[in-house]
Design an enzyme around this catalytic site. Structure first.
Site, PDB file in Angstrom:
ATOM      1  N   HIS A  97      -5.697 -54.049  79.270  1.00  8.96           N
ATOM      2  CA  HIS A  97      -7.011 -54.516  79.725  1.00  8.96           C
ATOM      3  C   HIS A  97      -7.374 -53.676  80.953  1.00  8.96           C
ATOM      4  O   HIS A  97      -6.482 -53.245  81.693  1.00  8.96           O
ATOM      5  CB  HIS A  97      -6.981 -55.960  80.214  1.00  8.96           C
ATOM      6  N   ASP A 104      -5.656 -54.825  84.048  1.00  7.05           N
ATOM      7  CA  ASP A 104      -4.191 -54.660  84.111  1.00  7.05           C
ATOM      8  C   ASP A 104      -3.843 -53.411  84.906  1.00  7.05           C
ATOM      9  O   ASP A 104      -2.729 -53.278  85.412  1.00  7.05           O
ATOM     10  CB  ASP A 104      -3.579 -54.438  82.716  1.00  7.05           C
TER      11      ASP A 104
HETATM   12  C1  XLS Z   1      -4.401 -64.096  74.557  1.00  3.10           C
HETATM   13  C2  XLS Z   1      -4.554 -62.850  73.823  1.00  3.10           C
HETATM   14  C3  XLS Z   1      -4.719 -61.609  74.683  1.00  3.10           C
HETATM   15  C4  XLS Z   1      -5.258 -60.478  73.879  1.00  3.10           C
HETATM   16  C5  XLS Z   1      -5.846 -59.360  74.669  1.00  3.10           C
HETATM   17  O1  XLS Z   1      -4.014 -65.105  74.010  1.00  3.10           O
HETATM   18  O2  XLS Z   1      -3.488 -62.718  72.941  1.00  3.10           O
HETATM   19  O3  XLS Z   1      -3.503 -61.274  75.290  1.00  3.10           O
HETATM   20  O4  XLS Z   1      -4.263 -59.944  73.045  1.00  3.10           O
HETATM   21  O5  XLS Z   1      -6.883 -59.789  75.470  1.00  3.10           O
END
Ligand code: XLS
Ligand code: NI
Ligand code: NI
Length: 437
Positions: free
Chosen positions: A100, A103
């Site tokens: 993200h 991140d």
């Molecule tokens: C949350 C999601 C998230 C996505 C990416 O439950 O799995 O981690 O994979 O935003």
């Protein structure tokens, strides 16, 4: 000391090895159904869980030290994460990462400053990518953590917040393109509602679709030829999320004319939260030609939320790999959207967790190969529908029948024979025999 300095490069040593820092089943060079295991299983590191999450939950603070020798919330920390992450991926032989925007750097109040930081860190990441050959699987924008997204991003009631989301998506697409990412992903964590009393569901869904169309148009204008993904999830954080499951997301994509650009990223723990098996959502995506990628984790059958555990359930991995092979593979990969459980706080735990996940999927692949080669399951399913291969059944299958004709045929039958045993128990026994025989 660098975080993974004491960790050796992880090698395949075979099932008999008791070395915890070795693969027991994942043998990247081994040929399975004509391709290398590593080609069947393009694994990816999740930036957020691996380099970010440190164990904080509703009741307690971090247990793991993810400072990587730098002060958290600084650009020095952001750089330290990059260096640790690439070291980690190289030691495990992981060839992709997912991220993200937030991140990668600490988010500033002003998006112009956040974007400047992203430019700086992405230069560093790109240099590391070129040095190591590690690639980007997908990028995404975090449109759920910041309080401004409390009512959603594409589905927000605020036009200003919507524009802010658009700005983040634009930048995350820029980064994904800069990294040569395979795909751009939307996970609609807050795209849903808490109560219908305050929500215009139709308008919110239309606005999400508009945001996605703008994202596609923008990315294509940059020459991006990769996939877009939706990652379905039924709930958490919202009470109801619009991308409930694979079938719902596919319906949405078709309704709004997005199905040519989008595929699905199916997460195991999300499928089970929706009340399905993982393999169910994989089947639905695969049979619609929309199985793009996988978030490889697993939930806890006794807990009703997204525990994001590293996958160790070999039956589930086996059924997953059967679906993946039947769908002709993934355009994406297997992203470990998974975290160590809170008391597993050491860096060694993190490495062993990835080994567990990779070995589990290797076992799944090897088992799926055995099931396919054995052929009994496929033969049973084919035989089960054999009545549609000839006569009146074939006419139905070919779309050449009418209700009147079928009713006249039924009149000739008297009491029709029962349709034949489903033999679920027999098939389960066959699976056990193949796996353990
Ligand atoms: C949350 C999601 C998230 C996505 C990416 O439950 O799995 O981690 O994979 O935003
Ligand atoms: Ni999840
Ligand atoms: Ni996920």
């Amino acid at each position: 000391m660098a975080a993974f300095e004491n960790i050796p490069a992880i090698r395949y040593e075979g099932a008999a090895s008791e070395n915890p820092l070795a693969f027991h089943f994942y043998d990247p060079e081994r040929i399975v159904l004509g391709r290398k295991m590593s080609e069947h299983l393009p694994f990816a590191m999740s930036w957020w869980h691996t380099l970010g999450a440190a164990g904080t939950d509703m009741f307690g603070r971090d247990t793991a030290d993810k400072s990587f020798g730098a002060e958290k919330g600084t650009m020095a920390h952001a750089r330290a994460k990059v260096d640790a992450g690439f070291d980690f991926m190289q030691k495990l032989g992981i060839r992709y990462f997912c991220f993200h925007d937030v991140d990668l750097v600490p988010e500033a109040d002003d998006i112009k400053e956040t974007n400047r930081r992203l430019d700086e860190i992405s230069d560093h990441i790109l240099a590391k990518m070129n040095e190591t050959g590690i690639k980007c699987l997908w990028g995404t924008a975090n449109l759920f953590s910041n309080p401004r997204y409390m009512n959603g991003a594409g589905s927000t009631n605020s036009a200003d917040v919507y524009c802010f989301a658009a700005a983040q998506v634009k930048k995350a697409i820029d980064l994904t393109v800069k990294f040569g990412g395979k795909a751009y992903l939307f996970w609609g964590g807050r795209e849903g509602y808490e109560t219908l009393l305050n929500t215009d569901v139709k308008f919110e869904q239309e606005n999400i679709a508009r945001l996605m169309h703008m994202a596609v148009d923008y990315a294509r204008s940059l020459g991006f030829t990769g996939d877009f993904f939706i990652e379905p999830k039924p709930k958490e954080p919202m009470k109801h999320q619009y991308d409930y499951d694979a079938a719902t997301a596919i319906g949405f994509l078709r309704e709004y004319g997005l199905d040519k650009d989008f595929k699905l990223n199916i997460e195991a723990n999300h499928a089970t939260l929706a009340g399905h098996t993982f393999e169910h959502d994989l089947r639905i995506a695969g049979m619609n030609g929309m199985l793009g990628s996988i978030d490889a984790n697993q939930g806890d059958p006794h807990l009703g939320w997204d525990t994001d555990e590293f996958p160790f359930d070999v039956y589930t991995a086996t059924y997953c790999m059967l679906e993946v092979l039947r769908a002709g593979g993934l355009t994406g990969g297997f992203n470990f959207d998974a975290k160590c459980r809170r008391p597993s706080y050491t860096m060694e735990d993190l490495v062993e967790s990835y080994i567990l996940g990779m070995d589990t999927y290797a076992l799944g692949l090897l088992n799926a190969e055995k099931i396919i080669k054995d052929g009994r399951l496929d033969a049973f399913v084919k035989e089960r529908y054999a009545s549609f291969e000839s006569g009146i059944g074939k006419k139905i299958r070919d779309g050449n029948s009418t209700l009147v004709e079928l009713a006249a045929y039924a009149d000739t039958l008297g009491a029709p024979a029962l349709p034949g045993s489903g033999k679920a128990e027999h098939l389960e026994a066959v699976v056990n025999q193949i796996l353990f025989g």
